[in-house]
Design an enzyme around this catalytic site. Structure first.
Site, PDB file in Angstrom:
ATOM      1  N   ASP A  62       9.060  11.655   5.469  1.00 41.50           N
ATOM      2  CA  ASP A  62       7.644  11.395   5.165  1.00 41.50           C
ATOM      3  C   ASP A  62       6.756  12.633   5.288  1.00 41.50           C
ATOM      4  O   ASP A  62       5.646  12.565   5.825  1.00 41.50           O
ATOM      5  CB  ASP A  62       7.095  10.279   6.082  1.00 41.50           C
ATOM      6  N   HIS A  99       8.521   7.753  -1.485  1.00 42.26           N
ATOM      7  CA  HIS A  99       7.943   9.058  -1.828  1.00 42.26           C
ATOM      8  C   HIS A  99       6.647   8.831  -2.593  1.00 42.26           C
ATOM      9  O   HIS A  99       6.657   8.298  -3.695  1.00 42.26           O
ATOM     10  CB  HIS A  99       8.931   9.876  -2.669  1.00 42.26           C
ATOM     11  N   SER A 129      -0.386  22.729   2.153  1.00 44.65           N
ATOM     12  CA  SER A 129      -0.923  21.577   1.436  1.00 44.65           C
ATOM     13  C   SER A 129      -2.145  21.061   2.186  1.00 44.65           C
ATOM     14  O   SER A 129      -2.087  20.836   3.396  1.00 44.65           O
ATOM     15  CB  SER A 129       0.177  20.514   1.365  1.00 44.65           C
TER      16      SER A 129
HETATM   17  P1  GDP Z   1       7.804  11.689   1.548  1.00 52.91           P
HETATM   18  O1  GDP Z   1       8.649  10.530   1.967  1.00 52.91           O
HETATM   19  O2  GDP Z   1       8.271  12.977   2.155  1.00 52.91           O
HETATM   20  O3  GDP Z   1       7.625  11.811   0.060  1.00 52.91           O
HETATM   21  O4  GDP Z   1       6.352  11.435   2.159  1.00 52.91           O
HETATM   22  P2  GDP Z   1       5.537  10.044   2.113  1.00 52.91           P
HETATM   23  O5  GDP Z   1       5.070   9.808   0.729  1.00 52.91           O
HETATM   24  O6  GDP Z   1       6.308   8.980   2.778  1.00 52.91           O
HETATM   25  O7  GDP Z   1       4.333  10.385   3.086  1.00 52.91           O
HETATM   26  C1  GDP Z   1       3.510  11.475   2.874  1.00 52.91           C
HETATM   27  C2  GDP Z   1       2.070  10.967   2.736  1.00 52.91           C
HETATM   28  O8  GDP Z   1       1.179  12.041   2.871  1.00 52.91           O
HETATM   29  C3  GDP Z   1       1.754  10.366   1.383  1.00 52.91           C
HETATM   30  O9  GDP Z   1       0.809   9.358   1.548  1.00 52.91           O
HETATM   31  C4  GDP Z   1       1.169  11.542   0.598  1.00 52.91           C
HETATM   32  O10 GDP Z   1       0.283  11.124  -0.431  1.00 52.91           O
HETATM   33  C5  GDP Z   1       0.411  12.236   1.685  1.00 52.91           C
HETATM   34  N1  GDP Z   1       0.285  13.690   1.581  1.00 52.91           N
HETATM   35  C6  GDP Z   1       1.191  14.601   1.164  1.00 52.91           C
HETATM   36  N2  GDP Z   1       0.715  15.857   1.369  1.00 52.91           N
HETATM   37  C7  GDP Z   1      -0.506  15.713   1.933  1.00 52.91           C
HETATM   38  C8  GDP Z   1      -1.476  16.627   2.430  1.00 52.91           C
HETATM   39  O11 GDP Z   1      -1.322  17.840   2.406  1.00 52.91           O
HETATM   40  N3  GDP Z   1      -2.600  16.093   2.968  1.00 52.91           N
HETATM   41  C9  GDP Z   1      -2.817  14.759   3.042  1.00 52.91           C
HETATM   42  N4  GDP Z   1      -3.938  14.320   3.590  1.00 52.91           N
HETATM   43  N5  GDP Z   1      -1.921  13.868   2.611  1.00 52.91           N
HETATM   44  C10 GDP Z   1      -0.780  14.349   2.072  1.00 52.91           C
HETATM   45  P1  IMO Z   2      11.605   9.322   3.138  1.00 55.24           P
HETATM   46  O1  IMO Z   2      12.534   9.786   2.032  1.00 55.24           O
HETATM   47  C1  IMO Z   2      11.171   8.202   7.317  1.00 55.24           C
HETATM   48  C2  IMO Z   2      14.535   6.068   9.159  1.00 55.24           C
HETATM   49  C3  IMO Z   2      14.308   4.614   9.521  1.00 55.24           C
HETATM   50  C4  IMO Z   2      15.247   4.475  10.703  1.00 55.24           C
HETATM   51  C5  IMO Z   2      16.434   5.346  10.292  1.00 55.24           C
HETATM   52  C6  IMO Z   2      17.587   4.568   9.679  1.00 55.24           C
HETATM   53  O2  IMO Z   2      10.482   8.500   2.659  1.00 55.24           O
HETATM   54  O3  IMO Z   2      11.190  10.497   3.968  1.00 55.24           O
HETATM   55  P2  IMO Z   2      17.965   3.405   7.319  1.00 55.24           P
HETATM   56  O4  IMO Z   2      17.247   2.275   6.660  1.00 55.24           O
HETATM   57  O5  IMO Z   2      17.996   4.649   6.509  1.00 55.24           O
HETATM   58  O6  IMO Z   2      19.328   3.023   7.806  1.00 55.24           O
HETATM   59  O7  IMO Z   2      17.100   3.717   8.650  1.00 55.24           O
HETATM   60  O8  IMO Z   2      15.930   6.274   9.359  1.00 55.24           O
HETATM   61  N1  IMO Z   2      14.245   6.406   7.745  1.00 55.24           N
HETATM   62  C7  IMO Z   2      13.157   7.074   7.337  1.00 55.24           C
HETATM   63  N2  IMO Z   2      12.092   7.532   8.034  1.00 55.24           N
HETATM   64  N3  IMO Z   2      11.265   8.447   6.004  1.00 55.24           N
HETATM   65  C8  IMO Z   2      12.338   8.021   5.294  1.00 55.24           C
HETATM   66  O9  IMO Z   2      12.524   8.334   4.005  1.00 55.24           O
HETATM   67  C9  IMO Z   2      13.327   7.267   5.958  1.00 55.24           C
HETATM   68  N4  IMO Z   2      14.489   6.681   5.576  1.00 55.24           N
HETATM   69  C10 IMO Z   2      15.036   6.172   6.677  1.00 55.24           C
HETATM   70  O10 IMO Z   2      12.976   4.394   9.893  1.00 55.24           O
HETATM   71  O11 IMO Z   2      14.683   5.050  11.857  1.00 55.24           O
HETATM   72 MG    MG Z   3       8.421   8.615   2.780  1.00 57.01          MG
END
Ligand code: GDP
Ligand code: IMO
Ligand code: MG
Length: 483
Positions: free
Chosen positions: A22, A51, A467
């Site tokens: 995340d 994502h 970012s």
């Molecule tokens: P990912 O799983 O790595 O793609 O990340 P996620 O989408 O789960 O979580 C990242 C969150 O942060 C999302 O809601 C993005 O829109 C947001 N985001 C990404 N970069 C930035 C940033 O530089 N600033 C802020 N405020 N939000 C960001």
């Molecule tokens: P993205 O790609 C954050 C975490 C789950 C749990 C552990 C195992 O969005 O960054 P699973 O369902 O994979 O067997 O869960 O891994 N987990 C994540 N945490 N971002 C993710 O994906 C995750 N995918 C799995 O919360 O602790």
């Molecule tokens: Mg994510």
């Protein structure tokens, strides 16, 4: 500064998270897909990923599909690689949603070697792994672990198996014998799965051959990592990990390539705070085990926290919207109580699971863990994300050591017992205000620049991109890029 220098001579990029997921992989996969890549491929995980991409203020969350699918109409090729595990129902819903939104998927390729998440995987995962109680992992409940377990045990069902009904029926019968608690109705499962298989049939290919061909033909390839290094089955805080290798090696293998062909592995790191969702050790967690237990509890959602702290919100377009800079949030963020400070940062940065809605646990960025991840992933070029999200905090911190008894250690060890036995040693910096509109590195607040410099020195990496918001233009390419 120019992206050109960073991308000079580069044919293959990987976007990999160096924390617990995340960290904005979605934003940067979209960023490079829109302006650079010809091919965008995922190699690990499945719909445990969430994502997020924000464009023109509109948010879209990708689960199994790479974010590059939004550029299918430009002829860009998206690949679901051999290392992935695919829930056909979820994939089908994602494809339907694209169509509803007027997007195409004509150039999508799905590996015949990817494994299929079956109903018994999901029920086992929900029953055994989803809870965080009594040291549970707190999985996403999507059947990821059991599906990969069957893959390793050589009894998994692959996408290619879906097109031979007898083989498929036999494989399901054999595999499901390992899930006696799940009353399998084979005909029912087949009648659900076969139409979904037909829907994707034209897209199913030996994607490894395609990937190797793209490489030979000089196509620009973007590997979109999933999860994060600290969640990798090989490198993470086992057993509090996912079931695939989300490192550079695993991601490359998951699309049939060697990590050696990746010219530019880019590591995403949230800074100066970081998150974890699910159970497991997290040395810098604000509120430590109280926060861990709280975040793993039932009914703790964004809505719950907004109501609890009396922060006004509106429900619109299927989401909950509120002012991230609300006075109460600022007060929480600046509380002397670390638990409250964690809640404040969570609300300020809106850190709730993109798919599950779970509250993400919050802590200051851990440079000891980051250095380990940077080295394991060979991601010496870094993208710092969410730097804007702690605007209004009076101070921020970065962890450069672990205190254990009289010693301060600077080497990361991934054993949960070790990580739970240490206390973070911090450097503290002056806080800063709104930086969303900054586009030049030179204008970043002095204290943030100082912290970035310290972080680079400690981790031996270069910050190539900072970012400052979720939108693609809220991106600062630094003078370090491409050095
Ligand atoms: P990912 O799983 O790595 O793609 O990340 P996620 O989408 O789960 O979580 C990242 C969150 O942060 C999302 O809601 C993005 O829109 C947001 N985001 C990404 N970069 C930035 C940033 O530089 N600033 C802020 N405020 N939000 C960001
Ligand atoms: P993205 O790609 C954050 C975490 C789950 C749990 C552990 C195992 O969005 O960054 P699973 O369902 O994979 O067997 O869960 O891994 N987990 C994540 N945490 N971002 C993710 O994906 C995750 N995918 C799995 O919360 O602790
Ligand atoms: Mg994510």
């Amino acid at each position: 500064m120019s992206l050109g220098r960073l991308l000079d001579g580069v044919q293959t990029i990987a976007i990999l998270c160096n924390q617990w997921g995340d960290t904005g992989k979605g934003k940067f996969s979209d960023y490079f897909a829109s302006q650079w890549a010809d091919v965008i491929a995922r190699g690990t995980g499945g719909n445990n990923a969430g994502h997020t991409v924000v464009n023109d203020g509109k948010e879209k969350v990708f689960r199994s599909l790479p974010a590059g699918i939004a550029y299918d109409h430009l002829g860009k090729i998206n690949v679901l690689g051999n290392g992935m595990v695919l829930d056909l129902q979820v994939l089908s819903e994602e494809l339907d949603e694209l169509q509803k939104e007027g997007m195409s998927y004509n150039n999508l390729l799905i590996s015949e070697d990817a494994h299929v998440v079956m109903p018994y995987h999901i029920s086992r995962d929900k029953a055994w792994n989803q809870t965080q109680k009594d040291g549970g992992i707190g999985s996403t409940g999507n059947g990821i672990g059991p599906c990969y377990a069957d893959k390793i045990a050589r009894r998994g069902v692959r996408i290619g198996d879906l097109f031979d009904k007898d083989l498929l029926a036999n494989k399901i019968k054999r595999a499901s014998a390992f899930y006696p608690e799940h009353k399998l109705d084979l005909e029912e499962v087949l009648s659900r799965i076969l139409p979904l298989a037909e829907k994707i049939r034209p897209l199913v290919k030996d994607t490894v051959v395609h990937m190797q061909g793209f490489l030979k033909r000089g196509k620009k390839i973007l590997l979109e990592g999933a999860q994060g290094l600290l969640l990798s089955i090989e490198h993470g805080t086992y057993p509090y990990v996912t079931s695939s290798d989300s490192s550079l090696n695993g991601t490359a293998a998951g699309v049939g390539l060697s990590a050696k062909v990746v010219d530019l592995p880019l590591g995403t790191i949230k800074f100066p705070f970081m998150t974890r969702v699910g159970g497991g050790p997290f040395p810098t967690e604000l509120g430590s085990t109280t926060a861990e237990e709280y975040c793993g509890g039932e009914g703790i959602t964004k809505l719950f926290e907004l109501k609890k702290y009396r922060i006004p919100y509106v429900k619109r377009d299927g989401g909950i919207h509120y002012d991230c800079h609300h006075r109460t949030i600022l007060n929480l963020m600046n509380s002397k109580d670390p638990f409250e400070q964690g809640v404040g940062i969570r609300l300020a940065a809106s850190e709730y699971g993109a798919v599950t809605g779970r509250p993400r646990r919050i802590g200051w960025t851990d440079a000891v863990a980051a250095r380990y991840a940077i080295e394991a992933n060979a991601t010496f070029n870094i993208i710092l994300t969410k730097t804007d999200a702690v605007a209004g905090a009076e101070h921020f911190r970065v962890c450069y050591g672990y205190k254990q008894g009289p010693s301060t250690l600077t080497t990361f060890r991934r054993a949960p017992q070790f990580l739970r036995s240490v206390r973070p040693s911090y450097s503290q910096y002056e806080g800063y205000g709104d930086i969303n509109s900054l586009r030049d590195e030179a204008n970043l607040p002095q204290s943030l620049r100082g912290a970035i410099g310290d972080f680079e020195k400690f981790t031996g990496s270069s910050v190539a991109i900072v970012s400052v918001g979720p939108q693609p233009d809220q991106t600062i390419v630094t003078g370090e890029a491409g050095r």
